[in-house]
Motif scaffolding. Structure first.
Motif, PDB file in Angstrom:
ATOM      1  N   MET A  31      -8.660  -0.739  -7.845  1.00 52.43           N
ATOM      2  CA  MET A  31      -7.831  -0.391  -8.944  1.00 52.43           C
ATOM      3  C   MET A  31      -6.417  -0.684  -8.928  1.00 52.43           C
ATOM      4  O   MET A  31      -6.132  -0.858  -9.943  1.00 52.43           O
ATOM      5  CB  MET A  31      -8.158   1.382  -9.091  1.00 52.43           C
ATOM      6  N   VAL A  32      -5.576  -0.521  -7.906  1.00 57.79           N
ATOM      7  CA  VAL A  32      -4.257  -0.460  -7.808  1.00 57.79           C
ATOM      8  C   VAL A  32      -3.815  -2.144  -7.471  1.00 57.79           C
ATOM      9  O   VAL A  32      -2.671  -2.307  -7.443  1.00 57.79           O
ATOM     10  CB  VAL A  32      -3.723   0.273  -6.754  1.00 57.79           C
ATOM     11  N   GLY A  33      -4.828  -3.032  -7.003  1.00 62.60           N
ATOM     12  CA  GLY A  33      -4.674  -4.433  -6.849  1.00 62.60           C
ATOM     13  C   GLY A  33      -4.024  -4.583  -5.381  1.00 62.60           C
ATOM     14  O   GLY A  33      -3.122  -5.433  -5.266  1.00 62.60           O
ATOM     15  N   ALA A  34      -4.396  -3.672  -4.345  1.00 63.07           N
ATOM     16  CA  ALA A  34      -3.816  -3.762  -3.014  1.00 63.07           C
ATOM     17  C   ALA A  34      -4.980  -4.558  -2.119  1.00 63.07           C
ATOM     18  O   ALA A  34      -6.169  -4.540  -2.197  1.00 63.07           O
ATOM     19  CB  ALA A  34      -3.615  -2.483  -2.381  1.00 63.07           C
ATOM     20  N   LYS A  35      -4.496  -5.264  -1.264  1.00 65.02           N
ATOM     21  CA  LYS A  35      -5.179  -5.891  -0.300  1.00 65.02           C
ATOM     22  C   LYS A  35      -6.055  -4.837   0.673  1.00 65.02           C
ATOM     23  O   LYS A  35      -7.206  -5.220   1.034  1.00 65.02           O
ATOM     24  CB  LYS A  35      -4.496  -7.086   0.697  1.00 65.02           C
ATOM     25  N   HIS A  36      -5.103  -3.981   0.987  1.00 62.44           N
ATOM     26  CA  HIS A  36      -5.949  -3.137   2.128  1.00 62.44           C
ATOM     27  C   HIS A  36      -5.731  -1.627   1.534  1.00 62.44           C
ATOM     28  O   HIS A  36      -4.533  -1.246   1.199  1.00 62.44           O
ATOM     29  CB  HIS A  36      -5.244  -3.145   3.560  1.00 62.44           C
ATOM     30  N   ALA A  37      -6.489  -0.698   1.610  1.00 63.43           N
ATOM     31  CA  ALA A  37      -6.326   0.794   1.457  1.00 63.43           C
ATOM     32  C   ALA A  37      -7.104   1.503   2.616  1.00 63.43           C
ATOM     33  O   ALA A  37      -8.187   1.011   3.156  1.00 63.43           O
ATOM     34  CB  ALA A  37      -7.086   1.041   0.082  1.00 63.43           C
ATOM     35  N   ILE A  38      -6.252   2.220   3.279  1.00 58.90           N
ATOM     36  CA  ILE A  38      -6.705   3.096   4.170  1.00 58.90           C
ATOM     37  C   ILE A  38      -6.735   4.600   3.974  1.00 58.90           C
ATOM     38  O   ILE A  38      -5.509   5.223   3.996  1.00 58.90           O
ATOM     39  CB  ILE A  38      -5.748   2.736   5.596  1.00 58.90           C
ATOM     40  N   SER A  39      -7.663   5.404   3.763  1.00 58.07           N
ATOM     41  CA  SER A  39      -7.766   6.646   3.420  1.00 58.07           C
ATOM     42  C   SER A  39      -7.396   7.558   4.739  1.00 58.07           C
ATOM     43  O   SER A  39      -7.922   7.207   5.796  1.00 58.07           O
ATOM     44  CB  SER A  39      -9.344   7.195   2.968  1.00 58.07           C
ATOM     45  N   VAL A  40      -6.797   8.648   4.446  1.00 57.29           N
ATOM     46  CA  VAL A  40      -6.392   9.441   5.609  1.00 57.29           C
ATOM     47  C   VAL A  40      -6.249  10.828   5.114  1.00 57.29           C
ATOM     48  O   VAL A  40      -6.896  11.346   4.158  1.00 57.29           O
ATOM     49  CB  VAL A  40      -4.696   9.189   5.767  1.00 57.29           C
ATOM     50  N   SER A  41      -5.747  11.897   5.960  1.00 55.56           N
ATOM     51  CA  SER A  41      -5.983  13.360   5.936  1.00 55.56           C
ATOM     52  C   SER A  41      -5.093  13.861   4.769  1.00 55.56           C
ATOM     53  O   SER A  41      -5.493  15.244   4.250  1.00 55.56           O
ATOM     54  CB  SER A  41      -5.884  13.818   7.305  1.00 55.56           C
ATOM     55  N   SER A  42      -4.350  13.264   4.522  1.00 58.34           N
ATOM     56  CA  SER A  42      -3.238  13.978   3.481  1.00 58.34           C
ATOM     57  C   SER A  42      -2.379  12.991   2.874  1.00 58.34           C
ATOM     58  O   SER A  42      -2.044  12.008   3.533  1.00 58.34           O
ATOM     59  CB  SER A  42      -2.797  15.251   3.804  1.00 58.34           C
ATOM     60  N   GLY A  43      -1.551  13.257   1.735  1.00 57.36           N
ATOM     61  CA  GLY A  43      -0.486  12.468   1.457  1.00 57.36           C
ATOM     62  C   GLY A  43       0.454  12.470   2.216  1.00 57.36           C
ATOM     63  O   GLY A  43       1.358  11.277   2.645  1.00 57.36           O
ATOM     64  N   THR A  44       0.912  13.478   2.739  1.00 54.83           N
ATOM     65  CA  THR A  44       1.896  13.620   4.018  1.00 54.83           C
ATOM     66  C   THR A  44       1.628  12.649   5.142  1.00 54.83           C
ATOM     67  O   THR A  44       2.630  12.187   5.605  1.00 54.83           O
ATOM     68  CB  THR A  44       2.214  15.101   4.360  1.00 54.83           C
ATOM     69  N   ASP A  45       0.485  12.702   5.651  1.00 55.20           N
ATOM     70  CA  ASP A  45       0.088  11.894   6.897  1.00 55.20           C
ATOM     71  C   ASP A  45       0.147  10.645   6.409  1.00 55.20           C
ATOM     72  O   ASP A  45       0.270   9.634   7.355  1.00 55.20           O
ATOM     73  CB  ASP A  45      -1.458  12.338   7.275  1.00 55.20           C
ATOM     74  N   ALA A  46      -0.105  10.143   5.141  1.00 56.90           N
ATOM     75  CA  ALA A  46       0.054   8.626   4.642  1.00 56.90           C
ATOM     76  C   ALA A  46       1.399   8.176   5.006  1.00 56.90           C
ATOM     77  O   ALA A  46       1.721   7.175   5.399  1.00 56.90           O
ATOM     78  CB  ALA A  46      -0.303   8.658   3.184  1.00 56.90           C
ATOM     79  N   ILE A  47       2.646   9.117   4.467  1.00 55.98           N
ATOM     80  CA  ILE A  47       3.789   8.764   4.721  1.00 55.98           C
ATOM     81  C   ILE A  47       4.250   8.606   6.388  1.00 55.98           C
ATOM     82  O   ILE A  47       4.843   7.608   6.767  1.00 55.98           O
ATOM     83  CB  ILE A  47       4.757   9.682   4.282  1.00 55.98           C
ATOM     84  N   LEU A  48       3.831   9.729   7.013  1.00 51.63           N
ATOM     85  CA  LEU A  48       3.970   9.616   8.353  1.00 51.63           C
ATOM     86  C   LEU A  48       3.386   8.612   9.323  1.00 51.63           C
ATOM     87  O   LEU A  48       3.857   7.621   9.938  1.00 51.63           O
ATOM     88  CB  LEU A  48       3.369  10.923   9.211  1.00 51.63           C
ATOM     89  N   LEU A  49       2.092   8.080   8.850  1.00 53.98           N
ATOM     90  CA  LEU A  49       1.347   6.872   9.466  1.00 53.98           C
ATOM     91  C   LEU A  49       2.195   5.693   8.904  1.00 53.98           C
ATOM     92  O   LEU A  49       2.236   4.582   9.912  1.00 53.98           O
ATOM     93  CB  LEU A  49       0.052   6.777   8.786  1.00 53.98           C
ATOM     94  N   ALA A  50       2.555   5.426   7.736  1.00 54.91           N
ATOM     95  CA  ALA A  50       3.410   4.228   7.524  1.00 54.91           C
ATOM     96  C   ALA A  50       4.725   4.160   8.422  1.00 54.91           C
ATOM     97  O   ALA A  50       5.030   2.911   8.813  1.00 54.91           O
ATOM     98  CB  ALA A  50       3.966   4.420   6.020  1.00 54.91           C
ATOM     99  N   LEU A  51       5.418   5.169   8.544  1.00 51.87           N
ATOM    100  CA  LEU A  51       6.634   5.198   9.386  1.00 51.87           C
ATOM    101  C   LEU A  51       6.283   4.814  10.771  1.00 51.87           C
ATOM    102  O   LEU A  51       6.884   4.145  11.575  1.00 51.87           O
ATOM    103  CB  LEU A  51       7.253   6.712   9.364  1.00 51.87           C
ATOM    104  N   MET A  52       5.185   5.509  11.278  1.00 52.53           N
ATOM    105  CA  MET A  52       4.601   4.990  12.580  1.00 52.53           C
ATOM    106  C   MET A  52       4.317   3.422  12.813  1.00 52.53           C
ATOM    107  O   MET A  52       4.704   2.986  13.687  1.00 52.53           O
ATOM    108  CB  MET A  52       3.498   5.821  13.127  1.00 52.53           C
ATOM    109  N   ALA A  53       3.466   3.027  11.520  1.00 54.87           N
ATOM    110  CA  ALA A  53       3.142   1.584  11.693  1.00 54.87           C
ATOM    111  C   ALA A  53       4.319   0.729  11.772  1.00 54.87           C
ATOM    112  O   ALA A  53       4.330  -0.580  12.337  1.00 54.87           O
ATOM    113  CB  ALA A  53       2.491   1.511  10.733  1.00 54.87           C
TER     114      ALA A  53
END
Length: 394
Positions: free
Chosen positions: A48-70
């Motif tokens: 839908m969004v045209g991204a190569k990879h989509a990784i579902s997570v436990s919340s929108g907050t955890d998505a930000i935290l995971l990005a920072l950690m990565a």
């Protein structure tokens, strides 16, 4: 009739039969964490969004935290982010041990002021998090140019903006990472907490996948210290049902916004900010004062596809609380997003902060009115009538 700020049942109950069938399917599968439902949901969102990879997570907050950690953001690093946004944006920065550096906002679109971000740059700055607030993209050309010139990572906080576009490209797909939230109040609202991380960088995706599940790959072998950011299979399965309807939800929100703009702009004392005023704080204030404006309506830039997570009005001359009380007494749902900028929050009181006059002004002026897709014409007319009456009585 009462007009709630949001009515999740108006959207969910028409799908009740299919949602129950979906629940039964997941129940019978016996697979409740990650699995096929989650992988299918990730594939559908990525498409839908045209991204190569989509990784579902436990919340929108955890998505930000995971990005920072990565991206290995941590102690000693600084991350630029707007002060006028939901807490999670800066809270996640702080949780990594890095320091949020607060940036002022544009008074027209409410998004990050890149010129102010440039003033806050230091040798410790490692990343910038533009937030696509209320469903409209930030100025991503300017963000990406600034980041490129200074070797900064870019995490797009699209918690309120999945499906929104910037110059034809989906928000979340322009930076190193994009994050989305499926909190029940979001445009694609789930049945609890869930979120998504997207990227076009395969190496970053591989690292984020490991960090999502305790830094583990293969099972019981841990390359990183990660977290438990896994998505429930049930959330993914239920969200798949609603994802098929999402373009209809967006079109209805956009139609509701157009209806408000068409009718409210007929009222003396209500104006819409000019898109050419973006970033011109003093000029805009002078123009609004000269025109004796009482309310300022939001703008959808012509190069953006705004998905209207909120329809946010500025109420001038210190009358915001009066309007809020009047709407509540009239049975009209409303709320203030956000009454206290992040740089003024107690938990960040130890951080050095220069004045952020625009976001401080916005925090004292903004109020959001119902915009959800299932609003009837009669409900929208009630909202318009209540605002009209308030203006006339003022």
């Amino acid at each position: 009739m009462p007009v709630p700020l949001l009515d999740v049942n108006a959207q969910n109950l028409p799908l009740q039969e299919e949602l129950r069938e979906t629940f039964d399917r997941v129940l019978q599968s016996g697979r409740f964490i990650m699995g096929e439902e989650m992988e299918a949901f990730e594939s559908e969102v990525a498409q839908m969004v045209g991204a190569k990879h989509a990784i579902s997570v436990s919340s929108g907050t955890d998505a930000i935290l995971l990005a920072l950690m990565a991206l290995e953001i941590g102690p000693g690093d600084e991350v630029l982010c707007p002060s006028f946004t939901f807490f999670a944006t800066a809270g996640c920065i702080a949780r990594t041990g890095a320091t949020p550096v607060f940036v002022d906002s544009c008074p027209v679109c409410f998004n990050i002021d890149v010129n102010d971000a440039k003033r806050k740059l230091s040798s410790k700055t490692k990343a910038i998090i533009p937030v696509h607030l209320f469903g409209q993209s930030a100025a991503m050309d300017e963000v990406l140019a600034f980041a490129g010139e200074n070797s900064l990572r870019v995490i797009e906080d699209g918690a309120q903006a999945i499906g929104a576009k910037y110059k034809g490209k989906a928000v979340g797909t322009l930076g190193d990472f994009g994050t989305y939230s499926f909190f029940p109040s979001k445009n694609l609202g789930g049945f609890g907490d869930a979120g998504m991380l997207v990227t076009n960088d395969s190496q970053l995706a591989e690292k984020a996948l490991m960090l999502r599940n305790h830094g583990m790959q293969p099972k019981y072998y841990h390359k990183y210290v990660g977290g438990n950011f896994r998505c429930d299979a049930l959330q993914a399965a239920l969200l798949r049902v609603k994802l098929r309807e999402y373009h209809h939800y967006t079109a209805k929100r956009q139609a509701n916004a157009e209806y408000y703009l068409e009718h409210l702009l007929r009222i003396d004392g209500i104006e819409q900010a000019s898109a050419s005023d973006c970033g011109c704080f003093e000029q805009q204030n002078a123009q609004l004062k000269a025109s004796q404006a009482k309310l300022v309506l939001p703008v959808a830039y012509e190069y953006n596809e705004h998905i209207w997570n909120q329809f946010t009005i500025r109420v001038l001359d210190g009358k915001r609380e009066a309007l809020r009380q009047y709407l509540i007494e009239s049975g009209i749902g409303c709320d203030t997003y956000y009454p206290v900028p992040l740089h003024q929050q107690e938990c960040f009181s130890g951080l050095a902060s220069t004045g952020l006059p625009i976001c401080e002004q916005l925090a004292g002026e903004v109020i959001s009115i119902p915009i959800y897709p299932e609003l009837t014409k009669e409900q929208k007319d009630e909202v318009i009538e209540a605002i009209t009456d308030f203006i006339a009585a003022d």
